[in-house]
Design a protein around this motif. Structure first.
Motif, PDB file in Angstrom:
ATOM      1  N   ASP A  76     -60.811  62.212  -5.079  1.00 21.55           N
ATOM      2  CA  ASP A  76     -59.830  62.043  -6.151  1.00 21.55           C
ATOM      3  C   ASP A  76     -59.994  60.683  -6.823  1.00 21.55           C
ATOM      4  OD1 ASP A  76     -57.722  63.134  -7.632  1.00 21.55           O
ATOM      5  OD2 ASP A  76     -56.239  62.025  -6.498  1.00 21.55           O
ATOM      6  N   GLU A 128     -50.222  66.994 -16.435  1.00 23.45           N
ATOM      7  CA  GLU A 128     -51.181  67.894 -15.793  1.00 23.45           C
ATOM      8  C   GLU A 128     -52.236  67.094 -15.036  1.00 23.45           C
ATOM      9  OE1 GLU A 128     -51.316  71.985 -18.367  1.00 23.45           O
ATOM     10  OE2 GLU A 128     -52.498  70.302 -19.122  1.00 23.45           O
ATOM     11  N   THR A 129     -52.702  67.677 -13.954  1.00 24.71           N
ATOM     12  CA  THR A 129     -53.727  67.036 -13.134  1.00 24.71           C
ATOM     13  C   THR A 129     -54.905  67.990 -12.956  1.00 24.71           C
ATOM     14  OG1 THR A 129     -52.724  67.845 -11.106  1.00 24.71           O
ATOM     15  CG2 THR A 129     -52.008  65.679 -11.886  1.00 24.71           C
ATOM     16  N   SER A 131     -56.318  69.138 -10.237  1.00 18.74           N
ATOM     17  CA  SER A 131     -56.143  70.208  -9.260  1.00 18.74           C
ATOM     18  C   SER A 131     -55.231  71.303  -9.796  1.00 18.74           C
ATOM     19  CB  SER A 131     -55.592  69.658  -7.947  1.00 18.74           C
ATOM     20  OG  SER A 131     -54.302  69.144  -8.139  1.00 18.74           O
ATOM     21  N   GLN A 132     -54.240  70.926 -10.615  1.00 17.45           N
ATOM     22  CA  GLN A 132     -53.405  71.946 -11.248  1.00 17.45           C
ATOM     23  C   GLN A 132     -54.235  72.823 -12.178  1.00 17.45           C
ATOM     24  OE1 GLN A 132     -50.356  69.618 -13.151  1.00 17.45           O
ATOM     25  NE2 GLN A 132     -48.933  69.848 -11.443  1.00 17.45           N
ATOM     26  N   ASN A 157     -58.549  61.590 -10.721  1.00 19.29           N
ATOM     27  CA  ASN A 157     -57.196  61.060 -10.888  1.00 19.29           C
ATOM     28  C   ASN A 157     -57.030  60.242 -12.166  1.00 19.29           C
ATOM     29  OD1 ASN A 157     -58.502  58.665 -10.297  1.00 19.29           O
ATOM     30  ND2 ASN A 157     -57.436  58.287  -8.375  1.00 19.29           N
ATOM     31  N   PRO A 235     -46.349  59.261 -14.402  1.00 20.30           N
ATOM     32  CA  PRO A 235     -47.673  59.789 -14.024  1.00 20.30           C
ATOM     33  C   PRO A 235     -48.065  59.450 -12.592  1.00 20.30           C
ATOM     34  CG  PRO A 235     -47.902  57.892 -15.480  1.00 20.30           C
ATOM     35  CD  PRO A 235     -46.444  58.221 -15.439  1.00 20.30           C
ATOM     36  N   GLN A 238     -46.638  62.067 -10.350  1.00 17.93           N
ATOM     37  CA  GLN A 238     -47.376  63.321 -10.523  1.00 17.93           C
ATOM     38  C   GLN A 238     -48.716  63.273  -9.801  1.00 17.93           C
ATOM     39  OE1 GLN A 238     -46.417  66.329 -12.157  1.00 17.93           O
ATOM     40  NE2 GLN A 238     -48.168  66.844 -10.865  1.00 17.93           N
ATOM     41  N   ARG A 239     -49.412  62.139  -9.894  1.00 13.26           N
ATOM     42  CA  ARG A 239     -50.706  62.018  -9.213  1.00 13.26           C
ATOM     43  C   ARG A 239     -50.540  62.115  -7.700  1.00 13.26           C
ATOM     44  NH1 ARG A 239     -51.816  57.914 -13.106  1.00 13.26           N
ATOM     45  NH2 ARG A 239     -51.236  56.324 -11.590  1.00 13.26           N
ATOM     46  N   ASP A 242     -49.740  65.651  -6.739  1.00  6.40           N
ATOM     47  CA  ASP A 242     -50.941  66.470  -6.870  1.00  6.40           C
ATOM     48  C   ASP A 242     -51.879  66.261  -5.682  1.00  6.40           C
ATOM     49  OD1 ASP A 242     -52.743  68.178  -8.488  1.00  6.40           O
ATOM     50  OD2 ASP A 242     -53.970  66.378  -8.491  1.00  6.40           O
ATOM     51  N   ARG A 243     -52.025  65.019  -5.265  1.00  6.09           N
ATOM     52  CA  ARG A 243     -52.878  64.722  -4.109  1.00  6.09           C
ATOM     53  C   ARG A 243     -52.327  65.374  -2.845  1.00  6.09           C
ATOM     54  NH1 ARG A 243     -53.174  59.762  -0.866  1.00  6.09           N
ATOM     55  NH2 ARG A 243     -51.666  58.825  -2.271  1.00  6.09           N
TER      56      ARG A 243
END
Length: 256
Positions: A76, A128-129, A131-132, A157, A235, A238-239, A242-243
């Motif tokens: 990432d 949005e990331t 992985s999403q 990332n 953000p 969110q990161r 997501d991780r």
């Protein structure tokens, strides 16, 4: 006449002797020069041997599951070499580790071979990331690194809103019109106004990161989702969420 011949013979003999002396002197000079060179070379210091070049080594003492978790975090952040070392060590200890094999394949294979040439443009939305997007368009959140490489990105990332990506089309994957809804969680604290929301969200984020670093992935996701509910435009939250979701997906597919 006899005197002339004797003088000529004497001259030839003298020249022959001089030539012999010159040859002998030249040979002696060469021998002396060779000895000098050999003596000088014998006093030269030995050149140090260059150490063998090695890549990063895997972290000692980790179980395969922990190595996969660490590899996801490293990928990432774009630390591919370290991630590869962890994944190879995990597979050496546990050859049937599915997530490790899938992640390693994304490092060693051409992403266009993995994902195909047929792709369409997509503009990243806020929050949005990678992985999403991998889960939404490719059907597998662990394909986040292949998708990043497909688009020439070193660190997934670093994805930013408004960024243009090429999303490959994978047969059999139904593309949702919007990201899938989050799983139900415990009710979040009521949202307050102003800076108090951000402060509380940051507290929850830090608690979530502590849980994540301790290996409590489910608890971390719960806390990070509460933080996101309080500060949805952050953000960093969110990161981190997501991780944590990527780690959860990796561990769920290989419980051993």
């Amino acid at each position: 006449m006899a005197g002339t011949r004797m003088f000529a013979r004497a001259s030839r003999a003298r020249r022959s002797e001089e030539a012999h002396v010159m040859k002998l002197s030249f040979r002696l000079m060469l021998a002396a020069l060779g000895a000098c060179i050999a003596s000088a070379c014998s006093h030269l210091p030995e050149l140090p041997q260059m150490p063998a070049l090695h890549g990063p080594e895997a972290t000692p003492g980790l179980a395969p599951r922990e190595r996969v978790r660490l590899a996801v975090q490293l990928l990432d952040a774009g630390e591919e070499d370290r991630a590869e070392a962890e994944l190879r060590a995990a597979l050496e200890e546990q050859p049937g580790n599915g997530p490790a094999s899938r992640l390693l394949e994304q490092i060693t294979s051409d992403p266009r071979t993995l994902l195909g040439e047929n792709a369409r443009p997509y503009n990243v939305r806020a929050g949005e990331t990678m992985s999403q997007l991998a889960e939404r368009f490719l059907g597998d959140p662990l394909l986040f690194y292949a998708l990043a490489r497909y688009n020439g990105l070193d660190a997934p990332n670093q994805l930013a809103a408004g960024q243009s990506l090429m999303i490959p089309h994978r047969p059999g994957v139904a593309i949702a019109s919007s990201p899938p809804p989050a799983a139900p969680t415990a009710p979040a604290a009521p949202a307050l106004r102003g800076s108090v929301d951000s402060e509380r969200a940051n507290q929850l984020r830090l608690q979530g990161l502590q849980q994540l670093n301790s290996g409590n992935v489910d608890a971390a996701i719960n806390l990070l989702r509460q933080a996101q509910a309080l500060d949805s435009g952050n953000p960093a939250i969110q990161r981190d969420l997501d991780r944590a979701l990527r780690l959860q997906a990796a561990l769920a597919s290989n419980p051993g």
